[in-house]
Design a protein around this motif. Structure first.
Motif, mmCIF file in Angstrom:
data_model
loop_
_atom_site.group_PDB
_atom_site.id
_atom_site.type_symbol
_atom_site.label_atom_id
_atom_site.label_comp_id
_atom_site.label_asym_id
_atom_site.label_seq_id
_atom_site.Cartn_x
_atom_site.Cartn_y
_atom_site.Cartn_z
ATOM 1 N N ASN A 5 1.922 5.925 8.244
ATOM 2 C CA ASN A 5 0.508 6.250 8.389
ATOM 3 C C ASN A 5 -0.176 5.293 9.360
ATOM 4 O O ASN A 5 -0.993 5.704 10.184
ATOM 5 C CB ASN A 5 -0.204 6.192 7.029
ATOM 6 N N ARG A 6 0.169 4.016 9.252
ATOM 7 C CA ARG A 6 -0.430 3.024 10.147
ATOM 8 C C ARG A 6 -0.085 3.329 11.595
ATOM 9 O O ARG A 6 -0.939 3.253 12.488
ATOM 10 C CB ARG A 6 0.054 1.624 9.774
ATOM 11 N N ALA A 52 3.395 4.004 4.105
ATOM 12 C CA ALA A 52 2.185 3.351 4.608
ATOM 13 C C ALA A 52 2.370 2.909 6.054
ATOM 14 O O ALA A 52 1.448 3.002 6.871
ATOM 15 C CB ALA A 52 1.828 2.156 3.731
ATOM 16 N N THR A 90 -7.837 6.581 4.203
ATOM 17 C CA THR A 90 -6.572 5.953 4.591
ATOM 18 C C THR A 90 -6.765 5.069 5.817
ATOM 19 O O THR A 90 -6.208 3.966 5.904
ATOM 20 C CB THR A 90 -5.510 7.030 4.886
ATOM 21 N N PRO A 141 3.447 -5.102 8.962
ATOM 22 C CA PRO A 141 2.708 -4.650 10.134
ATOM 23 C C PRO A 141 3.029 -5.545 11.316
ATOM 24 O O PRO A 141 3.090 -6.766 11.171
ATOM 25 C CB PRO A 141 1.231 -4.809 9.717
ATOM 26 N N ARG A 149 -8.467 1.921 4.705
ATOM 27 C CA ARG A 149 -7.591 1.027 3.934
ATOM 28 C C ARG A 149 -6.759 0.148 4.862
ATOM 29 O O ARG A 149 -6.497 -1.016 4.560
ATOM 30 C CB ARG A 149 -6.674 1.837 3.009
ATOM 31 N N HIS A 150 -6.345 0.713 5.977
ATOM 32 C CA HIS A 150 -5.561 -0.073 6.933
ATOM 33 C C HIS A 150 -6.451 -0.916 7.840
ATOM 34 O O HIS A 150 -6.093 -2.048 8.194
ATOM 35 C CB HIS A 150 -4.713 0.867 7.800
ATOM 36 N N PHE A 151 -7.608 -0.358 8.222
ATOM 37 C CA PHE A 151 -8.483 -1.012 9.196
ATOM 38 C C PHE A 151 -9.934 -0.895 8.708
ATOM 39 O O PHE A 151 -10.561 0.155 8.887
ATOM 40 C CB PHE A 151 -8.323 -0.366 10.577
ATOM 41 N N LEU A 161 4.422 -3.494 4.417
ATOM 42 C CA LEU A 161 3.993 -2.156 4.011
ATOM 43 C C LEU A 161 5.188 -1.329 3.541
ATOM 44 O O LEU A 161 6.299 -1.506 4.030
ATOM 45 C CB LEU A 161 3.342 -1.435 5.200
#
Length: 201
Positions: free
Chosen positions: A24-25, A21, A58, A9, A61-63, A17
């Motif tokens: 998606n981020r 992923a 989702t 990231p 999971r990232h934030f 990632l």
């Protein structure tokens, strides 16, 4: 079948990632900027998920929190500001023009990325047990280095007042950003007034 290359990231020291992923981020961050631009600090995580075309799980999971999402938007923008500032210093030999263009970049950032501006507002309104949220120290150090190089070059060329310090620049950028965020149509006039104040006495 080959394994997707992990992608870290941006702006973090987090574990890299997988490519899906990371995609998606990126979609979540784009959607979040739109949501913040429309709703400001009232933007909701389920709306971000809908805009991004992913499940709300989702997003979380990232934030894990809305504040962490807002902070990621700011970190991403700071990465771009740092890259653009370094490009200015690398490609433009005129120290005064670099300062002018840095103010222009500050203003146009507010104009073209309302989601960023409102994410900043959301962060300013939030706090944690460790104090106010903000960009990571590494980004702050890079911004300080940029301002120092910019101001020292300009002072050496005699195009700015001798008492101008690198620490003077962030409050000036913040003042111009506030003018633009307030919707003042003639913001360029205020930018020119600020720039005139930097000229040698």
């Amino acid at each position: 079948m080959s394994t997707p290359t992990p992608i870290p990231p941006p702006g973090t020291g987090a574990k890299p990632l997988r490519a899906d992923a990371a995609r998606n981020r990126a979609k979540i961050l784009d959607a979040a900027r739109d949501a913040f631009a429309q709703d400001g600090r009232d933007a909701q995580m389920d709306d971000v998920a809908r805009r991004a075309g992913v499940g709300v799980g989702t997003v979380y999971r990232h934030f894990p929190t809305k504040e962490s999402l807002a902070l990621a938007i700011v970190e991403q923008r700071f990465d771009r500001i740092i890259a653009e500032g370094n490009e200015l210093l690398r490609t433009d030999p005129d120290p005064w023009r670099v300062i002018e263009r840095s103010f222009e970049l500050c203003a146009t950032t507010q104009l073209t990325d309302r989601g960023y501006a409102d994410a900043v507002a959301a962060i300013a309104a939030a706090s944690t047990a460790h104090g106010p949220l903000g960009p990571p120290p590494q980004q702050l150090l890079q911004l300080i280095e940029l301002s120092t190089t910019m101001v020292e070059r300009a002072r050496a060329a005699g195009v700015v007042r001798a008492d101008l310090q690198p620490s003077d620049m962030p409050p000036l950028y913040a003042g111009l950003a506030s003018v633009v965020q307030a919707g003042v149509p003639d913001w360029r006039r205020y930018m020119e007034i600020m720039l005139d104040g930097l000229r040698p006495r």
